[in-house]
Enzyme design. Sequence first.
Site, PDB file in Angstrom:
ATOM      1  N   ARG A  59       0.798  -1.316   0.017  1.00 37.69           N
ATOM      2  CA  ARG A  59      -0.120   0.079  -0.063  1.00 37.69           C
ATOM      3  C   ARG A  59       0.825   1.236   0.047  1.00 37.69           C
ATOM      4  NH1 ARG A  59      -3.003  -2.428   4.480  1.00 37.69           N
ATOM      5  NH2 ARG A  59      -4.628  -3.730   3.498  1.00 37.69           N
ATOM      6  N   LYS A 168       1.181 -19.458   5.156  1.00 40.02           N
ATOM      7  CA  LYS A 168      -0.010 -19.699   6.158  1.00 40.02           C
ATOM      8  C   LYS A 168      -0.064 -18.120   6.843  1.00 40.02           C
ATOM      9  CE  LYS A 168       1.740 -21.175  10.244  1.00 40.02           C
ATOM     10  NZ  LYS A 168       2.265 -20.256  11.103  1.00 40.02           N
ATOM     11  N   ASP A 197       4.489 -24.167   3.732  1.00 40.56           N
ATOM     12  CA  ASP A 197       4.936 -24.415   5.069  1.00 40.56           C
ATOM     13  C   ASP A 197       6.281 -24.418   5.292  1.00 40.56           C
ATOM     14  OD1 ASP A 197       5.445 -25.839   7.491  1.00 40.56           O
ATOM     15  OD2 ASP A 197       3.527 -26.304   7.871  1.00 40.56           O
ATOM     16  N   HIS A 198       6.831 -23.378   5.739  1.00 43.29           N
ATOM     17  CA  HIS A 198       8.324 -23.405   5.680  1.00 43.29           C
ATOM     18  C   HIS A 198       9.306 -24.490   6.244  1.00 43.29           C
ATOM     19  CE1 HIS A 198       8.166 -21.433   9.718  1.00 43.29           C
ATOM     20  NE2 HIS A 198       9.683 -21.303   9.781  1.00 43.29           N
ATOM     21  N   LYS A 202      12.973 -27.201   5.377  1.00 41.20           N
ATOM     22  CA  LYS A 202      14.166 -27.444   6.345  1.00 41.20           C
ATOM     23  C   LYS A 202      14.795 -28.801   5.913  1.00 41.20           C
ATOM     24  CE  LYS A 202      12.287 -24.948  10.135  1.00 41.20           C
ATOM     25  NZ  LYS A 202      13.106 -23.592  10.586  1.00 41.20           N
ATOM     26  N   GLU A 236      10.133 -22.505  21.576  1.00 35.70           N
ATOM     27  CA  GLU A 236      10.703 -21.147  20.898  1.00 35.70           C
ATOM     28  C   GLU A 236      11.136 -20.582  22.556  1.00 35.70           C
ATOM     29  OE1 GLU A 236       9.352 -19.199  17.524  1.00 35.70           O
ATOM     30  OE2 GLU A 236       7.423 -20.308  18.075  1.00 35.70           O
ATOM     31  N   ASP A 255      -1.175 -21.200  15.304  1.00 33.42           N
ATOM     32  CA  ASP A 255       0.003 -20.713  14.642  1.00 33.42           C
ATOM     33  C   ASP A 255       1.075 -21.921  14.447  1.00 33.42           C
ATOM     34  OD1 ASP A 255       1.702 -18.647  13.814  1.00 33.42           O
ATOM     35  OD2 ASP A 255       2.638 -18.842  15.801  1.00 33.42           O
ATOM     36  N   HIS A 260       3.104 -26.561  11.100  1.00 32.67           N
ATOM     37  CA  HIS A 260       4.336 -27.030  11.285  1.00 32.67           C
ATOM     38  C   HIS A 260       4.300 -28.530  12.062  1.00 32.67           C
ATOM     39  CE1 HIS A 260       5.239 -23.334   9.747  1.00 32.67           C
ATOM     40  NE2 HIS A 260       5.118 -22.554  11.055  1.00 32.67           N
ATOM     41  N   LYS A 360       5.816 -20.543  23.136  1.00 36.57           N
ATOM     42  CA  LYS A 360       6.805 -19.631  23.120  1.00 36.57           C
ATOM     43  C   LYS A 360       7.353 -19.403  24.727  1.00 36.57           C
ATOM     44  CE  LYS A 360       5.042 -17.463  19.222  1.00 36.57           C
ATOM     45  NZ  LYS A 360       6.093 -17.529  18.179  1.00 36.57           N
TER      46      LYS A 360
HETATM   47  C1  BG6 Z   1       5.680 -19.340  12.096  1.00 41.87           C
HETATM   48  C2  BG6 Z   1       5.086 -18.981  13.281  1.00 41.87           C
HETATM   49  O1  BG6 Z   1       5.053 -20.180  10.995  1.00 41.87           O
HETATM   50  O2  BG6 Z   1       6.875 -20.150  12.569  1.00 41.87           O
HETATM   51  C3  BG6 Z   1       5.977 -18.026  14.425  1.00 41.87           C
HETATM   52  O3  BG6 Z   1       4.005 -18.062  12.809  1.00 41.87           O
HETATM   53  C4  BG6 Z   1       7.034 -18.900  14.827  1.00 41.87           C
HETATM   54  O4  BG6 Z   1       5.233 -17.983  15.531  1.00 41.87           O
HETATM   55  C5  BG6 Z   1       7.740 -19.646  13.638  1.00 41.87           C
HETATM   56  O5  BG6 Z   1       7.987 -18.192  15.351  1.00 41.87           O
HETATM   57  C6  BG6 Z   1       8.994 -20.545  13.888  1.00 41.87           C
HETATM   58  O6  BG6 Z   1       9.469 -20.710  12.711  1.00 41.87           O
HETATM   59  P1  BG6 Z   1      11.153 -21.184  13.115  1.00 41.87           P
HETATM   60  O7  BG6 Z   1      11.538 -21.636  11.353  1.00 41.87           O
HETATM   61  O8  BG6 Z   1      11.697 -20.301  13.527  1.00 41.87           O
HETATM   62  O9  BG6 Z   1      11.083 -22.484  13.666  1.00 41.87           O
END
Ligand code: BG6
Length: 507
Positions: A59, A168, A197-198, A202, A236, A255, A260, A360
């Site tokens: 934007r 996501k 989904d990252h 990995k 985390e 989340d 994941h 977290k």
């Molecule tokens: C994200 C979540 O998809 O993954 C975050 O929205 C989280 O809250 C993160 O911190 C964790 O990813 P990674 O790769 O740091 O484990």
Amino acid sequence: MAEEEKRPGSIYGATAESCVVILFGASGDLAKRKVIPAMYDLAQHDSLGERYAIVGFARTPMSDEKFRGTVGEAAKTISEVGPIDPAKWDEFASNLYYTAGEYGDQNSYAQLAKRLTEIDGERKLGGNRLFYLSTPPGVYPDIVEQLGRAGLARPSNPNSWVRIIIEKPFGRDLASAKELNQIVLNVFEEKQVYRIDHYLGKDTVQNLLVLRFGNGIFEPLWNRNYVDHVQITASETLGVERRGGFYETAGALRDMIQSHVLQLTSLVAVEPPASFDATAVCNEKLKILQSIRPYNLEMVAQSVVRGQYSPGVLNGTKLPGYREEPGVNANSRTETFVSMRVLIDNWRWAGVPFYLRTGKRLAKRSTEIMIQFRCAPHIVFRERQIEPNRLVLNIQPDEGISVSFGAKRPGTEMRIGNVTMNFSYREGFGGTSRSAYATLLNDCLRGDATLFDRGDSVEAAWSLVEPILDVWSAAKTATVPFYPAGTWGPKESDQMLERDGRQWYNP
Ligand code: BG6
């Protein structure tokens, strides 16, 4: 060092075709921190196509120059792909463009279409286009519908392609995920859609499949006859940082678990696919999600624990509680921790609990899968208390695999000690690491959807977590247990395993 030493340029797939990547939400955190640095990394490895352009769309009005400067500054300080070489960055940045627009405004897309045609022509990109949605999820429907209306969802010539990556969260419950799938599939064909989904990007997550299906020694043990239980931890140490507002609408179940952690679960449990292609792998993963025993009220009470961090201390630093974080309601009941017992009702896993846990502000940052094997059926030694064998896959941060077993302690007495055999990715492969985002972008640019999520799997994952969300939202006065920041979650989580005669394996 591994037998075949990695050559520069070989860590990502073969060079992708020339293309333009249109990045929606280009001024956002995710774009700056992950997506653009990943593209830079691909460019450094000649894996972004011989010619390419990246067009940011957001934007805020900005010139191309300003955009290059802003993302450059961010990439240099917060990139996950390591130090950025200023000269190489400048070369990369000459491929960056920017167009400002409103996500729901038809004229903005007409302008975008015009700009894309110009850039395509000037740079001879062959009409290949990848749209990357890295905006807040609320605007996904607008973007998709406007792309359709502007005629941007179809290839402009018979030899070109158009694809779309959607970040996501894909929906916030089953109904919204279905609705979003419907909107997307009204405009794009499923084969054009890449739901990211990252975690699947990995290396160590992908290695799970290699460990299981590329070796002869593990798979025969990988079932209810030998496995006692499985634990998957994604912990985390960070809090919600600047995402308090978003997190209030999400929570740890939405989340992390829905995406994941269930992805990791399905890879641990999956049957061998017929081949390593997108359809075969996604079909098998879907079967696992469909075999997980659905939660009812009683199961939620016994098998799911939520928690929220209160003030605490981590590595000597005092940390605020979740309710004191910016953007968070002072009486918030949002969960920052979830642990749960999952049962997979199929022949391989019947009776083997999978314990999942994420949170977290826990004691340590670690994503780890622990397979605990059954003890020997009869112990012939005088020492009766022998630790069970464990196979631990460390996904991050210290990527590796370890196996623990009993060994005779030196000395005349027959005494048994527990020892560990370790494989470290860094030592084994010389520290070559890839960015998960770059891996997945590279796959998408080459048209390989194996490591992406399919619409039906996303819906299956939502079907699983939805009954839990329903129970929680109905129980408006139930307490959400607190855990001090820097610990392993509420005591209720330990008690859940104690009731099963087990305990958490803390990384
Ligand atoms: C994200 C979540 O998809 O993954 C975050 O929205 C989280 O809250 C993160 O911190 C964790 O990813 P990674 O790769 O740091 O484990």
